[in-house]
Design a protein around this motif. Sequence first.
Motif, PDB file in Angstrom:
ATOM      1  N   LEU A 207       0.846  -1.195   0.000  1.00  0.00           N
ATOM      2  CA  LEU A 207       0.000   0.000   0.000  1.00  0.00           C
ATOM      3  C   LEU A 207       0.880   1.244   0.000  1.00  0.00           C
ATOM      4  N   LEU A 208       0.647   2.113  -0.960  1.00  0.00           N
ATOM      5  CA  LEU A 208       1.317   3.420  -0.944  1.00  0.00           C
ATOM      6  C   LEU A 208       0.563   4.280   0.067  1.00  0.00           C
ATOM      7  N   THR A 209       1.248   4.669   1.133  1.00  0.00           N
ATOM      8  CA  THR A 209       0.539   5.423   2.179  1.00  0.00           C
ATOM      9  C   THR A 209       0.512   6.921   1.885  1.00  0.00           C
ATOM     10  N   GLY A 210       1.404   7.375   1.005  1.00  0.00           N
ATOM     11  CA  GLY A 210       1.318   8.747   0.511  1.00  0.00           C
ATOM     12  C   GLY A 210       1.780   9.804   1.496  1.00  0.00           C
ATOM     13  N   CYS A 211       1.832  11.050   0.996  1.00  0.00           N
ATOM     14  CA  CYS A 211       2.308  12.174   1.811  1.00  0.00           C
ATOM     15  C   CYS A 211       1.115  12.880   2.441  1.00  0.00           C
ATOM     16  N   GLY A 242       8.481   6.655   0.355  1.00  0.00           N
ATOM     17  CA  GLY A 242       8.378   8.112   0.490  1.00  0.00           C
ATOM     18  C   GLY A 242       7.386   8.620  -0.530  1.00  0.00           C
ATOM     19  N   CYS A 243       7.637   9.820  -1.033  1.00  0.00           N
ATOM     20  CA  CYS A 243       6.748  10.400  -2.043  1.00  0.00           C
ATOM     21  C   CYS A 243       6.887   9.615  -3.348  1.00  0.00           C
ATOM     22  N   CYS A 244       5.783   9.438  -4.055  1.00  0.00           N
ATOM     23  CA  CYS A 244       5.829   8.697  -5.321  1.00  0.00           C
ATOM     24  C   CYS A 244       6.297   9.591  -6.475  1.00  0.00           C
ATOM     25  N   THR A 264      10.725   4.624  -4.938  1.00  0.00           N
ATOM     26  CA  THR A 264       9.464   3.878  -4.782  1.00  0.00           C
ATOM     27  C   THR A 264       9.598   2.496  -5.416  1.00  0.00           C
ATOM     28  N   ILE A 265      10.256   2.428  -6.563  1.00  0.00           N
ATOM     29  CA  ILE A 265      10.468   1.134  -7.230  1.00  0.00           C
ATOM     30  C   ILE A 265      11.313   0.224  -6.338  1.00  0.00           C
ATOM     31  N   ASP A 266      12.433   0.769  -5.819  1.00  0.00           N
ATOM     32  CA  ASP A 266      13.301  -0.031  -4.923  1.00  0.00           C
ATOM     33  C   ASP A 266      12.483  -0.585  -3.757  1.00  0.00           C
ATOM     34  N   THR A 267      11.675   0.283  -3.165  1.00  0.00           N
ATOM     35  CA  THR A 267      10.945  -0.096  -1.949  1.00  0.00           C
ATOM     36  C   THR A 267       9.931  -1.211  -2.212  1.00  0.00           C
ATOM     37  N   PHE A 268       9.129  -1.051  -3.262  1.00  0.00           N
ATOM     38  CA  PHE A 268       8.075  -2.054  -3.492  1.00  0.00           C
ATOM     39  C   PHE A 268       8.620  -3.328  -4.138  1.00  0.00           C
ATOM     40  N   GLU A 269       9.725  -3.213  -4.862  1.00  0.00           N
ATOM     41  CA  GLU A 269      10.376  -4.445  -5.354  1.00  0.00           C
ATOM     42  C   GLU A 269      10.833  -5.285  -4.170  1.00  0.00           C
ATOM     43  N   ALA A 270      11.447  -4.616  -3.200  1.00  0.00           N
ATOM     44  CA  ALA A 270      11.981  -5.331  -2.029  1.00  0.00           C
ATOM     45  C   ALA A 270      10.842  -5.960  -1.212  1.00  0.00           C
ATOM     46  N   ALA A 271       9.650  -5.365  -1.284  1.00  0.00           N
ATOM     47  CA  ALA A 271       8.519  -5.868  -0.487  1.00  0.00           C
ATOM     48  C   ALA A 271       7.950  -7.160  -1.078  1.00  0.00           C
ATOM     49  N   GLY A 272       8.241  -7.440  -2.342  1.00  0.00           N
ATOM     50  CA  GLY A 272       7.785  -8.684  -2.972  1.00  0.00           C
ATOM     51  C   GLY A 272       6.273  -8.846  -2.991  1.00  0.00           C
ATOM     52  N   VAL A 273       5.571  -7.855  -3.514  1.00  0.00           N
ATOM     53  CA  VAL A 273       4.098  -7.880  -3.484  1.00  0.00           C
ATOM     54  C   VAL A 273       3.514  -8.235  -4.857  1.00  0.00           C
TER      55      VAL A 273
END
Length: 463
Positions: A207-211, A242-244, A264-273
């Motif tokens: 989930l992108l929690t946003g700013c 962080g911010c998208c 954002t790409i690094d973060t969600f890639e690492a999350a494996g969703v």
Amino acid sequence: MTTTPEHTGPGAAVPLGMPGTLGAFDDHRPPSGELVGDCVHCGFCLPTCPTYNLWGEEMDSPRGRIYLMKSGLEGEPMTDAMVQHFDACLGCMACVTACPSGVQYDRLIEATRAQVERRHDRPPGDRALRTAIFALFPHKRRLRLMRGPLRAYQATGLQRALRRSGLLARMAPRLAVMADLAPRMTRRDRLPERVPAVGPRRAVVGLLTGCVQGEFFPGVNAATVRVLAAEGCDVIMPRAQGCCGALSVHNGREAEAQRYARRTIDTFEAAGVDAVVVNAAGCGSSMKEYADLLAEDPEYAERAARLSAKVRDVSEFLAEVGPVARRHPLDVTVAYHDACHLAHAQGVRAQPRALLRDIPGLQLREIPEGELCCGSAGIWNILFPEPARQLGDRKAGNVAATGAALLVTANPGCLMQIGSAFQRRGDRIGMAHTVEVIDASIRGLSPGALVGPERRHGLSRAR
Ligand code: SF4
Ligand code: SF4
């Protein structure tokens, strides 16, 4: 600028977009001459364009702006007047929906804005305002620091006093606009990094929690998590996100937007969703376009395309997976407002309506002039407060005409903009994000949880 597109006529043979022949634009990703050439000047887009509606000026219409891009590509320099017409575009993309020729105005204005930001020397006041905005909004920790002072400003009656006296509006008009737009600050509970599915797991989603969403509308994120979990999803909210980059890309700050996108790409890639769910329309639309933003980045181009393919607006995702959680009746009349970046930019119109209609007892009403932007448009309502106010008042009038008790939309900016217009009218209406209504139905809450007095002006109770 008084010339009109008719002076050149459709299909004029010009070496558009050729490096070295560019006037207003340099050769780093100028607006594409080919895309400019797709416009046949028919004018079907004009009635849906908010700035053309407001001012009736050809150069403040999509057709006029495309004409200006064409003249820029043909050698016209980037003048203050030209920039003014580009800046005044809300980026609402109603013209993209309306255009029968498939003109990709979204790509054209994005390329143009990046050129303007790099090549145009803005007046010092304008520059300072934009710098201040971008030093604040994409940074959730800085926004969080504002919550306390804002809460005090709202709770002590200072806001009411300053509004009534008009003092702040006279001394610092833009600050007054921002203070009026801010929703009432409520408790913000920290969300865990992972929330397990209720019952058998059907998917793992990020989930992108946003700013702004995360800091000013914490109840929307909390409701999103509950609904996704109830529908059988493990929900992951990586702390590192962080911010998208949506605000940056929509305002021509290309390098900054690329930095946010890579993170954002690094973060969600690492999350494996399996999917990245977004509940803010502007953020979702820009994340779906990461592939374009990072097309020339050898390390990220393919990764950007892979991530974009996983991005879903929350209503889109819920419609795709289908419901498993029981919906309880919710006897409420709802006016659904299409956020521009959901309807025009992502083409998501049917899913939120279908999800709302699935709730027993809920009556859905359409808003007259529904395609017209409410005037929020990211930071447009701060940069152009008076026309934004006119558009907001027009939207609030159309919403009020439906007689609905609850306005529902999918973007924090729209909630703030329409909420503040309702406050000016002195009208009362409940305001909620689509996912908050679904959440209320799943939890069996009464309509009062959505339309009670604490929900006015886009209020979103932290739960
Ligand atoms: S994006 Fe919106 S404001 Fe801009 S030209 Fe198109 S319709 Fe007009
Ligand atoms: S509707 Fe499309 S082709 Fe017609 S003037 Fe507008 S942008 Fe150009």
